[in-house]
Write a protein that holds these residues in place. Sequence first.
Motif, short mmCIF file in Angstrom:
data_model
loop_
_atom_site.label_atom_id
_atom_site.label_comp_id
_atom_site.label_asym_id
_atom_site.label_seq_id
_atom_site.Cartn_x
_atom_site.Cartn_y
_atom_site.Cartn_z
N LYS A 78 -4.49 13.78 -3.34
CA LYS A 78 -3.85 13.06 -4.22
C LYS A 78 -2.96 12.03 -3.80
O LYS A 78 -2.88 10.92 -4.43
CB LYS A 78 -2.96 14.08 -5.17
N GLN A 79 -2.18 12.20 -2.79
CA GLN A 79 -1.07 11.61 -2.21
C GLN A 79 -2.04 10.24 -1.46
O GLN A 79 -1.59 9.04 -1.66
CB GLN A 79 -0.31 12.12 -1.10
N LEU A 80 -3.12 10.66 -0.63
CA LEU A 80 -3.81 9.53 -0.20
C LEU A 80 -4.43 8.86 -1.21
O LEU A 80 -4.30 7.36 -0.83
CB LEU A 80 -4.88 10.38 0.65
N ASP A 81 -4.89 9.25 -2.24
CA ASP A 81 -5.46 8.04 -3.28
C ASP A 81 -4.23 7.50 -3.98
O ASP A 81 -4.63 6.13 -4.21
CB ASP A 81 -5.98 9.10 -4.41
N GLU A 82 -3.14 7.97 -3.96
CA GLU A 82 -2.06 7.10 -4.53
C GLU A 82 -1.95 5.95 -3.72
O GLU A 82 -1.46 4.94 -4.21
CB GLU A 82 -0.74 7.91 -4.83
N LEU A 109 3.76 2.79 3.83
CA LEU A 109 2.74 3.29 3.35
C LEU A 109 1.69 3.76 4.29
O LEU A 109 1.14 4.98 4.36
CB LEU A 109 1.94 2.67 2.21
N ARG A 110 1.42 2.66 5.27
CA ARG A 110 0.53 3.12 6.22
C ARG A 110 0.89 4.12 7.03
O ARG A 110 0.06 4.89 7.67
CB ARG A 110 0.45 1.62 7.09
N GLY A 111 2.15 4.00 7.43
CA GLY A 111 2.71 5.18 8.37
C GLY A 111 2.53 6.70 7.55
O GLY A 111 2.47 7.61 8.04
N ARG A 112 2.81 6.67 6.15
CA ARG A 112 3.02 7.86 5.62
C ARG A 112 1.54 8.45 5.21
O ARG A 112 1.28 9.69 5.35
CB ARG A 112 3.66 7.76 4.29
N SER A 113 0.44 7.58 5.04
CA SER A 113 -0.82 8.17 4.97
C SER A 113 -1.43 8.32 6.15
O SER A 113 -2.31 9.36 6.28
CB SER A 113 -1.39 6.93 4.30
N ARG A 114 -1.25 7.61 7.22
CA ARG A 114 -1.95 7.81 8.62
C ARG A 114 -3.35 7.33 8.40
O ARG A 114 -3.96 7.68 7.45
CB ARG A 114 -1.49 9.30 9.20
N LEU A 115 -4.22 7.41 9.51
CA LEU A 115 -5.56 7.32 9.45
C LEU A 115 -6.39 8.53 9.87
O LEU A 115 -6.72 8.53 11.06
CB LEU A 115 -6.08 6.00 10.30
#
Length: 225
Positions: free
Chosen positions: A89-93, A167-173
Motif C-alpha cells: 500500500k505504501q509503495l502504491d502511494e 520519496l525515492r529513499g523511502r520506497s527504495r527500488l
Amino acid sequence: MPAQPAGAPSLPSLGGKKRSYRERVADALRAALIAGELLPGEVYSAPTLAARFGVSATPVREAMLDLAKEGLVDTMPNKGFRVTEVSEKQLDEYKHIRALIEIPTVVELARTADPVSLEALRPAAREIVQAAAAGDLIAYVEADTRFHLGLLALAGNTHLVEVVGDLRGRSRLYGLTALVKAGRLLASAEEHLELLDALLARDEHAVREVMTRHLGHVRGLWAAQ
C-alpha cells in the motif's frame, strides 16, 4: 580510518561536493539500502556495518541515526538498527505521489528546459545503462538518483526535488537483483536516454508517455520483490 577490506562497498565519490565523513558513510549506507543489499526487517549492528564498509563504528552509528530520522531504519536499543519494511500500500502511494509530481513537471520541461542543461544529463543516463548492463546495483541507483533529481532541478523548485528525493529513499527500488537476473533492468535503464531525446525534441506527448511507462516500471521493480 581502518583499511577497507577487499570486496567491501566503497564510499561514494563526492563529485567535487565537499561533505563530511559522516555524510559519506550515510550515502554509502543509503545506497546499500536502496539497492536491497541491506534487507527489510533485518537488524544490523554498527560494528557489523563498520566492518563491511571498512570504517570505524562511530561514523556508522551516527550515519544510521541520520537514516533513522529519514524513516529508513528503526533504532533497536542494545541491538542496532532494523531496516524499515515498506508495505505494498505504501509503495502504491509513493508511486502515485511521484506520478502526480514528476510527470507534469517533466512534461513542462519539454517547453522550458535549456537544451544544454538537458544534454548535460546524458552522461548520467549512459551510466545508468552501463550499470544495468553490468549488474552493478549501487552504481545504478546512484546514477539513477543523480539523473532524476538533476532533471527535476531544472524546474527550479528546490522543495519539489527534496520531496521526490525523500520519496525515492523511502520506497527504495525493491527487486533489482531479480530484474538483473531476468535481464529486464536494461530496458528500464534505456528509457532514460529515450526520455532525454523526447525532451530535446520538445515532444510533450512522447515525454508524458515515457515518464508514465518508466514510473510503471519502477513500481514493477518494487512488486518483483
